[in-house]
Design a protein around this motif. Sequence first.
Motif, PDB file in Angstrom:
ATOM      1  N   PHE A  36       3.592  48.011  49.262  1.00 32.90           N
ATOM      2  CA  PHE A  36       4.796  47.930  50.088  1.00 32.90           C
ATOM      3  C   PHE A  36       5.660  46.784  49.588  1.00 32.90           C
ATOM      4  O   PHE A  36       5.173  45.675  49.350  1.00 32.90           O
ATOM      5  CB  PHE A  36       4.403  47.698  51.549  1.00 32.90           C
ATOM      6  CG  PHE A  36       5.544  47.751  52.525  1.00 32.90           C
ATOM      7  CD1 PHE A  36       5.969  48.960  53.053  1.00 32.90           C
ATOM      8  CD2 PHE A  36       6.183  46.583  52.925  1.00 32.90           C
ATOM      9  CE1 PHE A  36       7.026  49.010  53.963  1.00 32.90           C
ATOM     10  CE2 PHE A  36       7.230  46.619  53.833  1.00 32.90           C
ATOM     11  CZ  PHE A  36       7.651  47.850  54.354  1.00 32.90           C
ATOM     12  N   GLY A  37       6.951  47.026  49.404  1.00 30.29           N
ATOM     13  CA  GLY A  37       7.854  46.016  48.890  1.00 30.29           C
ATOM     14  C   GLY A  37       8.754  45.428  49.960  1.00 30.29           C
ATOM     15  O   GLY A  37       9.161  46.123  50.896  1.00 30.29           O
ATOM     16  N   LEU A  38       9.052  44.144  49.823  1.00 29.23           N
ATOM     17  CA  LEU A  38      10.070  43.471  50.633  1.00 29.23           C
ATOM     18  C   LEU A  38      11.155  43.013  49.672  1.00 29.23           C
ATOM     19  O   LEU A  38      10.900  42.190  48.787  1.00 29.23           O
ATOM     20  CB  LEU A  38       9.485  42.270  51.377  1.00 29.23           C
ATOM     21  CG  LEU A  38       8.495  42.559  52.507  1.00 29.23           C
ATOM     22  CD1 LEU A  38       7.800  41.276  52.945  1.00 29.23           C
ATOM     23  CD2 LEU A  38       9.201  43.203  53.695  1.00 29.23           C
ATOM     24  N   VAL A  39      12.363  43.560  49.816  1.00 29.46           N
ATOM     25  CA  VAL A  39      13.440  43.241  48.885  1.00 29.46           C
ATOM     26  C   VAL A  39      14.648  42.703  49.645  1.00 29.46           C
ATOM     27  O   VAL A  39      14.808  42.939  50.842  1.00 29.46           O
ATOM     28  CB  VAL A  39      13.855  44.478  48.046  1.00 29.46           C
ATOM     29  CG1 VAL A  39      12.665  45.030  47.293  1.00 29.46           C
ATOM     30  CG2 VAL A  39      14.489  45.552  48.911  1.00 29.46           C
ATOM     31  N   GLY A  40      15.497  42.006  48.921  1.00 27.55           N
ATOM     32  CA  GLY A  40      16.703  41.445  49.509  1.00 27.55           C
ATOM     33  C   GLY A  40      17.154  40.242  48.709  1.00 27.55           C
ATOM     34  O   GLY A  40      16.474  39.794  47.781  1.00 27.55           O
ATOM     35  N   GLU A  41      18.297  39.721  49.082  1.00 22.72           N
ATOM     36  CA  GLU A  41      18.846  38.562  48.389  1.00 22.72           C
ATOM     37  C   GLU A  41      18.033  37.304  48.700  1.00 22.72           C
ATOM     38  O   GLU A  41      17.240  37.284  49.635  1.00 22.72           O
ATOM     39  CB  GLU A  41      20.307  38.348  48.813  1.00 22.72           C
ATOM     40  CG  GLU A  41      21.222  39.533  48.539  1.00 22.72           C
ATOM     41  CD  GLU A  41      22.574  39.354  49.198  1.00 22.72           C
ATOM     42  OE1 GLU A  41      23.254  38.367  48.867  1.00 22.72           O
ATOM     43  OE2 GLU A  41      22.946  40.188  50.048  1.00 22.72           O
ATOM     44  N   SER A  42      18.254  36.256  47.922  1.00 18.00           N
ATOM     45  CA  SER A  42      17.613  34.972  48.202  1.00 18.00           C
ATOM     46  C   SER A  42      17.979  34.511  49.610  1.00 18.00           C
ATOM     47  O   SER A  42      19.132  34.620  50.027  1.00 18.00           O
ATOM     48  CB  SER A  42      18.066  33.922  47.187  1.00 18.00           C
ATOM     49  OG  SER A  42      17.638  34.254  45.895  1.00 18.00           O
ATOM     50  N   GLY A  43      16.975  34.014  50.339  1.00 19.78           N
ATOM     51  CA  GLY A  43      17.216  33.541  51.689  1.00 19.78           C
ATOM     52  C   GLY A  43      17.189  34.616  52.752  1.00 19.78           C
ATOM     53  O   GLY A  43      17.480  34.347  53.920  1.00 19.78           O
ATOM     54  N   VAL A  48      11.512  46.447  39.677  1.00 16.14           N
ATOM     55  CA  VAL A  48      10.118  46.052  39.837  1.00 16.14           C
ATOM     56  C   VAL A  48       9.504  46.768  41.036  1.00 16.14           C
ATOM     57  O   VAL A  48       8.401  47.316  40.964  1.00 16.14           O
ATOM     58  CB  VAL A  48      10.005  44.517  39.997  1.00 16.14           C
ATOM     59  CG1 VAL A  48       8.606  44.115  40.482  1.00 16.14           C
ATOM     60  CG2 VAL A  48      10.323  43.828  38.680  1.00 16.14           C
ATOM     61  N   VAL A  49      10.218  46.771  42.145  1.00 11.64           N
ATOM     62  CA  VAL A  49       9.719  47.441  43.346  1.00 11.64           C
ATOM     63  C   VAL A  49       9.581  48.947  43.105  1.00 11.64           C
ATOM     64  O   VAL A  49       8.609  49.584  43.533  1.00 11.64           O
ATOM     65  CB  VAL A  49      10.656  47.154  44.542  1.00 11.64           C
ATOM     66  CG1 VAL A  49      10.304  48.022  45.736  1.00 11.64           C
ATOM     67  CG2 VAL A  49      10.559  45.681  44.922  1.00 11.64           C
ATOM     68  N   GLY A  50      10.532  49.524  42.381  1.00 12.59           N
ATOM     69  CA  GLY A  50      10.452  50.948  42.067  1.00 12.59           C
ATOM     70  C   GLY A  50       9.254  51.287  41.218  1.00 12.59           C
ATOM     71  O   GLY A  50       8.679  52.371  41.323  1.00 12.59           O
ATOM     72  N   HIS A  51       8.847  50.357  40.376  1.00 12.76           N
ATOM     73  CA  HIS A  51       7.691  50.569  39.502  1.00 12.76           C
ATOM     74  C   HIS A  51       6.378  50.363  40.254  1.00 12.76           C
ATOM     75  O   HIS A  51       5.391  51.066  39.995  1.00 12.76           O
ATOM     76  CB  HIS A  51       7.764  49.600  38.321  1.00 12.76           C
ATOM     77  CG  HIS A  51       6.613  49.681  37.378  1.00 12.76           C
ATOM     78  ND1 HIS A  51       6.367  50.777  36.571  1.00 12.76           N
ATOM     79  CD2 HIS A  51       5.610  48.803  37.117  1.00 12.76           C
ATOM     80  CE1 HIS A  51       5.286  50.565  35.853  1.00 12.76           C
ATOM     81  NE2 HIS A  51       4.798  49.373  36.165  1.00 12.76           N
ATOM     82  N   MET A  52       6.353  49.410  41.192  1.00 12.95           N
ATOM     83  CA  MET A  52       5.097  48.965  41.793  1.00 12.95           C
ATOM     84  C   MET A  52       4.783  49.559  43.161  1.00 12.95           C
ATOM     85  O   MET A  52       3.626  49.625  43.551  1.00 12.95           O
ATOM     86  CB  MET A  52       5.127  47.439  41.948  1.00 12.95           C
ATOM     87  CG  MET A  52       5.094  46.668  40.648  1.00 12.95           C
ATOM     88  SD  MET A  52       3.519  46.795  39.798  1.00 12.95           S
ATOM     89  CE  MET A  52       2.434  46.025  41.004  1.00 12.95           C
ATOM     90  N   CYS A  53       5.822  49.944  43.912  1.00 15.47           N
ATOM     91  CA  CYS A  53       5.634  50.192  45.349  1.00 15.47           C
ATOM     92  C   CYS A  53       5.791  51.666  45.728  1.00 15.47           C
ATOM     93  O   CYS A  53       6.396  52.451  45.001  1.00 15.47           O
ATOM     94  CB  CYS A  53       6.610  49.338  46.152  1.00 15.47           C
ATOM     95  SG  CYS A  53       6.359  47.563  45.899  1.00 15.47           S
ATOM     96  N   ASP A  54       5.240  51.992  46.894  1.00 18.71           N
ATOM     97  CA  ASP A  54       5.383  53.322  47.481  1.00 18.71           C
ATOM     98  C   ASP A  54       6.546  53.350  48.474  1.00 18.71           C
ATOM     99  O   ASP A  54       7.309  54.307  48.526  1.00 18.71           O
ATOM    100  CB  ASP A  54       4.091  53.721  48.214  1.00 18.71           C
ATOM    101  CG  ASP A  54       2.863  53.597  47.327  1.00 18.71           C
ATOM    102  OD1 ASP A  54       2.860  54.206  46.239  1.00 18.71           O
ATOM    103  OD2 ASP A  54       1.916  52.877  47.709  1.00 18.71           O
ATOM    104  N   ARG A  55       6.644  52.283  49.271  1.00 22.19           N
ATOM    105  CA  ARG A  55       7.736  52.143  50.245  1.00 22.19           C
ATOM    106  C   ARG A  55       8.258  50.712  50.168  1.00 22.19           C
ATOM    107  O   ARG A  55       7.613  49.834  49.626  1.00 22.19           O
ATOM    108  CB  ARG A  55       7.247  52.433  51.669  1.00 22.19           C
ATOM    109  CG  ARG A  55       6.865  53.871  51.937  1.00 22.19           C
ATOM    110  CD  ARG A  55       6.535  54.085  53.418  1.00 22.19           C
ATOM    111  NE  ARG A  55       5.493  53.167  53.862  1.00 22.19           N
ATOM    112  CZ  ARG A  55       5.561  52.436  54.978  1.00 22.19           C
ATOM    113  NH1 ARG A  55       6.641  52.499  55.760  1.00 22.19           N
ATOM    114  NH2 ARG A  55       4.561  51.638  55.319  1.00 22.19           N
TER     115      ARG A  55
END
Length: 250
Positions: free
Chosen positions: A34-41, A202-209
């Motif tokens: 599971f990925g957590l994405v977003g800008e710094s901060g 990176v998230v697209g390569h590693m994660c399912d959601r």
Amino acid sequence: MLRVDDLNVWFGFPPDRVDAVKGASFTVAEGESFGLVGESGSGKSTILRAITGLIDSWSGTIEVAGQAVAGQKRDRAFHKTVQMVFQDPYASLHPRHSVDRVLSETLKLQGMDDIDSRITRLLEDVGLGRGFRFRYPHQLSGGQRQRVAIARALAAEPRLLLLDEPTSALDVSVQAEILNLLTDLRAEHGLTYVMVSHDLSVVGHMCDRLAVMRGGRIEEIMTVDQLRHGGATEDYTRHLIAASAGYERA
């Protein structure tokens, strides 16, 4: 494996209090990445630190493998289930401790026996081998240091790994090697991952959601398939994808 419900994390006290995470909720199934994405901060890494007990100013619910955690204190059982790999392999290893000492101390803390053979197996698992056992961090490249950090996390035989930007401090040429290693380890050991990254590829390569965060809030939770095929429902997510021009699944 992990349930986070209405998580709020803050720093300081009124009137200077800063709310870093606001009402975050998500679940991660056993074996999922599971990925957590977003800008710094945006609060991504803060969530991982609240889960591991590195931050004690939080409210809401955190459950790991059905067990609720509270406050800052985490017992040995928690750390046998959950381990974290930090962003900077230069900072996460003690400069005066050899690889052997780093791994043997971790194994002893977890109450493991047969230390010698376990160290050999851990080094082989992360693609280093016995020749690296008595080296010091200054004798290792950035990628090798991160492999040692991953071996240290695996020493406890955890079920859940929290990965805080595990490749962002590394050269581009080394990043893919570490990501492929993490993919292989997840398959071999049946691990569950929560990965923080600002890099959608990176998230697209590693994660399912993945959960997309902005300003401490989760804007949207989506599958990687939706990410690839333009299935975002929130304007912010669409703008984030557009800003990552050239994104494609590796």
